[in-house]
Write a protein that holds these residues in place. Structure first.
Motif, PDB file in Angstrom:
ATOM      1  N   ALA A 250     -25.069  13.645  12.370  1.00 28.82           N
ATOM      2  CA  ALA A 250     -26.365  13.249  12.929  1.00 28.82           C
ATOM      3  C   ALA A 250     -26.236  12.794  14.377  1.00 28.82           C
ATOM      4  CB  ALA A 250     -26.987  12.142  12.083  1.00 28.82           C
ATOM      5  N   LEU A 251     -25.051  12.333  14.742  1.00 33.54           N
ATOM      6  CA  LEU A 251     -24.833  11.921  16.130  1.00 33.54           C
ATOM      7  C   LEU A 251     -25.089  13.079  17.107  1.00 33.54           C
ATOM      8  CD1 LEU A 251     -21.597   9.787  15.666  1.00 33.54           C
ATOM      9  CD2 LEU A 251     -23.799   8.934  16.484  1.00 33.54           C
ATOM     10  N   GLY A 252     -24.783  14.302  16.675  1.00 34.95           N
ATOM     11  CA  GLY A 252     -25.037  15.457  17.528  1.00 34.95           C
ATOM     12  C   GLY A 252     -26.512  15.672  17.776  1.00 34.95           C
ATOM     13  N   VAL A 253     -27.351  15.377  16.768  1.00 37.40           N
ATOM     14  CA  VAL A 253     -28.803  15.518  16.920  1.00 37.40           C
ATOM     15  C   VAL A 253     -29.330  14.490  17.914  1.00 37.40           C
ATOM     16  CG1 VAL A 253     -31.018  15.461  15.710  1.00 37.40           C
ATOM     17  CG2 VAL A 253     -28.999  16.418  14.575  1.00 37.40           C
ATOM     18  N   VAL A 254     -28.821  13.268  17.797  1.00 40.38           N
ATOM     19  CA  VAL A 254     -29.274  12.207  18.703  1.00 40.38           C
ATOM     20  C   VAL A 254     -28.834  12.519  20.137  1.00 40.38           C
ATOM     21  CG1 VAL A 254     -29.244   9.726  19.172  1.00 40.38           C
ATOM     22  CG2 VAL A 254     -29.194  10.541  16.805  1.00 40.38           C
ATOM     23  N   GLU A 255     -27.619  13.013  20.301  1.00 39.12           N
ATOM     24  CA  GLU A 255     -27.141  13.408  21.630  1.00 39.12           C
ATOM     25  C   GLU A 255     -28.023  14.504  22.232  1.00 39.12           C
ATOM     26  OE1 GLU A 255     -23.114  14.606  21.139  1.00 39.12           O
ATOM     27  OE2 GLU A 255     -22.302  12.569  21.162  1.00 39.12           O
ATOM     28  N   ALA A 256     -28.371  15.487  21.407  1.00 40.64           N
ATOM     29  CA  ALA A 256     -29.211  16.592  21.886  1.00 40.64           C
ATOM     30  C   ALA A 256     -30.581  16.084  22.317  1.00 40.64           C
ATOM     31  CB  ALA A 256     -29.367  17.640  20.781  1.00 40.64           C
ATOM     32  N   SER A 257     -31.146  15.161  21.549  1.00 42.91           N
ATOM     33  CA  SER A 257     -32.469  14.631  21.905  1.00 42.91           C
ATOM     34  C   SER A 257     -32.415  13.891  23.232  1.00 42.91           C
ATOM     35  CB  SER A 257     -32.987  13.703  20.799  1.00 42.91           C
ATOM     36  OG  SER A 257     -32.278  12.475  20.765  1.00 42.91           O
ATOM     37  N   GLU A 258     -31.314  13.181  23.479  1.00 45.63           N
ATOM     38  CA  GLU A 258     -31.166  12.452  24.731  1.00 45.63           C
ATOM     39  C   GLU A 258     -31.066  13.423  25.910  1.00 45.63           C
ATOM     40  OE1 GLU A 258     -30.764   8.758  26.914  1.00 45.63           O
ATOM     41  OE2 GLU A 258     -31.378   9.223  24.854  1.00 45.63           O
ATOM     42  N   GLU A 259     -30.314  14.492  25.722  1.00 45.52           N
ATOM     43  CA  GLU A 259     -30.131  15.466  26.798  1.00 45.52           C
ATOM     44  C   GLU A 259     -31.383  16.301  27.051  1.00 45.52           C
ATOM     45  OE1 GLU A 259     -26.696  17.749  25.780  1.00 45.52           O
ATOM     46  OE2 GLU A 259     -25.338  16.009  25.775  1.00 45.52           O
ATOM     47  N   GLU A 260     -32.159  16.533  25.995  1.00 47.14           N
ATOM     48  CA  GLU A 260     -33.344  17.386  26.122  1.00 47.14           C
ATOM     49  C   GLU A 260     -34.628  16.589  26.378  1.00 47.14           C
ATOM     50  OE1 GLU A 260     -33.365  20.695  26.160  1.00 47.14           O
ATOM     51  OE2 GLU A 260     -31.179  20.782  25.913  1.00 47.14           O
ATOM     52  N   GLY A 261     -34.551  15.275  26.319  1.00 49.39           N
ATOM     53  CA  GLY A 261     -35.714  14.450  26.600  1.00 49.39           C
ATOM     54  C   GLY A 261     -36.776  14.460  25.506  1.00 49.39           C
ATOM     55  N   VAL A 262     -36.332  14.537  24.229  1.00 51.57           N
ATOM     56  CA  VAL A 262     -37.271  14.470  23.107  1.00 51.57           C
ATOM     57  C   VAL A 262     -36.883  13.294  22.207  1.00 51.57           C
ATOM     58  CG1 VAL A 262     -37.686  16.957  23.166  1.00 51.57           C
ATOM     59  CG2 VAL A 262     -35.914  16.046  21.647  1.00 51.57           C
ATOM     60  N   PHE A 263     -37.744  12.979  21.262  1.00 54.25           N
ATOM     61  CA  PHE A 263     -37.486  11.862  20.354  1.00 54.25           C
ATOM     62  C   PHE A 263     -36.513  12.264  19.244  1.00 54.25           C
ATOM     63  CE2 PHE A 263     -41.959  10.444  21.554  1.00 54.25           C
ATOM     64  CZ  PHE A 263     -41.519   9.406  22.366  1.00 54.25           C
ATOM     65  N   SER A 264     -35.805  11.267  18.718  1.00 53.57           N
ATOM     66  CA  SER A 264     -34.979  11.480  17.524  1.00 53.57           C
ATOM     67  C   SER A 264     -35.112  10.294  16.587  1.00 53.57           C
ATOM     68  CB  SER A 264     -33.502  11.680  17.894  1.00 53.57           C
ATOM     69  OG  SER A 264     -32.956  10.505  18.482  1.00 53.57           O
ATOM     70  N   LEU A 265     -34.886  10.576  15.299  1.00 49.87           N
ATOM     71  CA  LEU A 265     -34.943   9.548  14.256  1.00 49.87           C
ATOM     72  C   LEU A 265     -33.620   9.571  13.501  1.00 49.87           C
ATOM     73  CD1 LEU A 265     -38.536  10.340  12.907  1.00 49.87           C
ATOM     74  CD2 LEU A 265     -37.886   8.549  14.537  1.00 49.87           C
ATOM     75  N   PRO A 266     -32.648   8.758  13.912  1.00 49.51           N
ATOM     76  CA  PRO A 266     -31.342   8.762  13.248  1.00 49.51           C
ATOM     77  C   PRO A 266     -31.427   8.175  11.842  1.00 49.51           C
ATOM     78  CG  PRO A 266     -31.454   7.029  14.910  1.00 49.51           C
ATOM     79  CD  PRO A 266     -32.694   7.844  15.067  1.00 49.51           C
ATOM     80  N   PRO A 267     -30.476   8.527  10.979  1.00 48.35           N
ATOM     81  CA  PRO A 267     -30.507   8.056   9.597  1.00 48.35           C
ATOM     82  C   PRO A 267     -29.748   6.755   9.355  1.00 48.35           C
ATOM     83  CG  PRO A 267     -28.810   9.703   9.816  1.00 48.35           C
ATOM     84  CD  PRO A 267     -29.436   9.562  11.178  1.00 48.35           C
ATOM     85  N   GLY A 268     -29.195   6.169  10.422  1.00 53.57           N
ATOM     86  CA  GLY A 268     -28.420   4.952  10.242  1.00 53.57           C
ATOM     87  C   GLY A 268     -28.460   4.068  11.470  1.00 53.57           C
ATOM     88  N   GLN A 269     -27.984   2.843  11.303  1.00 47.07           N
ATOM     89  CA  GLN A 269     -27.971   1.880  12.399  1.00 47.07           C
ATOM     90  C   GLN A 269     -26.966   2.291  13.471  1.00 47.07           C
ATOM     91  OE1 GLN A 269     -30.036  -0.475  12.732  1.00 47.07           O
ATOM     92  NE2 GLN A 269     -30.629  -1.395  10.800  1.00 47.07           N
ATOM     93  N   ASN A 270     -27.254   1.864  14.693  1.00 47.00           N
ATOM     94  CA  ASN A 270     -26.337   1.959  15.836  1.00 47.00           C
ATOM     95  C   ASN A 270     -26.153   3.363  16.403  1.00 47.00           C
ATOM     96  OD1 ASN A 270     -25.804  -0.854  15.570  1.00 47.00           O
ATOM     97  ND2 ASN A 270     -24.301  -0.397  13.977  1.00 47.00           N
ATOM     98  N   MET A 271     -26.802   4.370  15.828  1.00 48.37           N
ATOM     99  CA  MET A 271     -26.676   5.714  16.395  1.00 48.37           C
ATOM    100  C   MET A 271     -27.441   5.847  17.714  1.00 48.37           C
ATOM    101  SD  MET A 271     -26.637   8.448  13.250  1.00 48.37           S
ATOM    102  CE  MET A 271     -25.272   8.502  12.091  1.00 48.37           C
ATOM    103  N   ASN A 272     -28.252   4.868  18.015  1.00 54.64           N
ATOM    104  CA  ASN A 272     -28.962   4.891  19.296  1.00 54.64           C
ATOM    105  C   ASN A 272     -28.010   4.701  20.473  1.00 54.64           C
ATOM    106  OD1 ASN A 272     -28.633   2.161  18.359  1.00 54.64           O
ATOM    107  ND2 ASN A 272     -29.982   1.497  20.024  1.00 54.64           N
TER     108      ASN A 272
END
Length: 352
Positions: A250-272
């Protein structure tokens, strides 16, 4: 006169003999239930709860946990380990093995059994078959398998409602989306994850029937790169909010959202930590709560006689965590209302 005296002596002798007989039937000095040790017989009665896993030797419970992954994954295995620590805080002796493959599980079970452990948790349905076989060798141990379907005398299944997590992700994604297109990246493709993806679509349509959902799976919970690539492909298709249930990947999804400028909803704490401006809030499936709750139920003798032990929003296991970034207050109000309705049982998630 002599006759009367003789009768009186005979009567006295009979009374003395009766008194001696009564005394002989009473408890000996110092025996259980007597005044010799001040202990009432009820104080030493056997425990009312019996069966697999119940200690009768007066010692603290020994609770083991067998994990497929590492406790550092900030997700499934990390939550399980926190659950074990909560059990330890209740007075049990605890220990765990991590990164344990299915073929290695019997040896891990044997090691716990030979060390006197009376309760063993296994973190995944992958362990179900080996647990059922091992349970026959150790009928005195109580086994709990997460997300399995076993239901035997000393093997019980704890079913975490993964689909409720997917539903809340879908609902919040649709509320946040401006493009009416949202995406879900799953990891290993097995029933709980598949249902999570299905429920993501149901959740999105619950708040916006016109919302388009894109659901894909990496096939591997450790494939961070694959998850990131899928997420970026979804953004190219118009998705502006991404939910994910993929373990460490899931960390890869959060990284992609940061790079692409879209929102993400991680499934666990601290992935932000890898998406400080894009991760909105964790949509939690906090199994640590489930582990603790199941142990408490077991200790209180409150496990259902048969069937699965269900853990979801109604038990506080599935919920939306604190928001990492500021969002529209109306969106936050709506999703909290949906979350409360789900926990109360007012929302029925139909995956048919």
């Amino acid at each position: 006169m002599r006759k009367n005296l003789s009768k009186l002596l005979s009567l006295c002798l009979m009374v003395i003999l009766m008194l001696l007989a009564v005394a002989a039937c009473g408890p000996a000095e110092g025996s259980e239930g007597s005044e010799g040790n001040g202990t009432d017989a009820t104080d030493t009665a056997a425990p009312t709860q019996t069966g697999p896993g119940v200690r009768t030797d007066g010692k603290a419970d020994q609770v083991g946990l067998i994990l497929e992954g590492a406790i550092s994954d900030m997700s499934w295995n990390s939550d399980a380990h926190r659950g074990l620590e909560k059990i330890g805080a209740l007075g049990a002796e605890i220990n765990y093995t991590e990164n344990t493959g299915v073929s290695e599980a019997p040896d891990a079970i044997r090691a716990f059994a030979e060390s006197g452990y009376n309760i063993i948790f296994l973190s995944s349905s992958s362990f179900q078959d080996v647990t059922k076989e091992s349970a026959k060798l150790y009928p005195e141990i109580m086994f709990f398998v997460i997300n399995a379907t076993a239901d035997e005398e000393n093997v019980r299944s704890v079913q975490v409602q993964d689909f409720e997590q997917g539903f809340l992700m879908g609902a919040l994604s649709a509320l946040l989306s401006e493009t009416n297109t949202v995406g879900f990246v799953g990891g290993f493709q097995f029933e709980p994850m598949i249902k999570g993806g299905q429920a993501f679509t149901v959740g999105a349509e619950y708040v916006n029937p016109d919302c388009k959902t894109i659901v894909e799976f990496t096939g591997d919970n450790n494939d961070v790169r694959g998850a990131k690539e899928l997420a970026k492909a979804m953004v190219q298709q118009g998705a502006d909010c991404l939910g994910t249930m993929a373990g460490p990947a899931a960390l890869g999804v959060v990284e992609a959202s940061e790079e692409e400028g879209v929102f993400s909803l991680p499934p666990g704490q601290n992935m932000n930590s890898v998406g400080p401006t894009s991760a909105v809030a964790p949509v939690m499936k906090d199994t640590s709560i489930a582990y603790e709750a199941v142990y408490k139920m077991f200790k209180a003798g409150e496990l259902p006689e048969s069937g699965f032990i269900i853990m979801g929003a109604s038990k506080g296991v599935v919920y939306i965590g604190d928001f990492y970034i500021d969002i529209d207050p109306e969106v936050e109000r709506q999703i909290k209302e949906i979350e409360a309705s789900l926990a109360a049982g007012d929302i029925v998630i139909d995956l048919e």
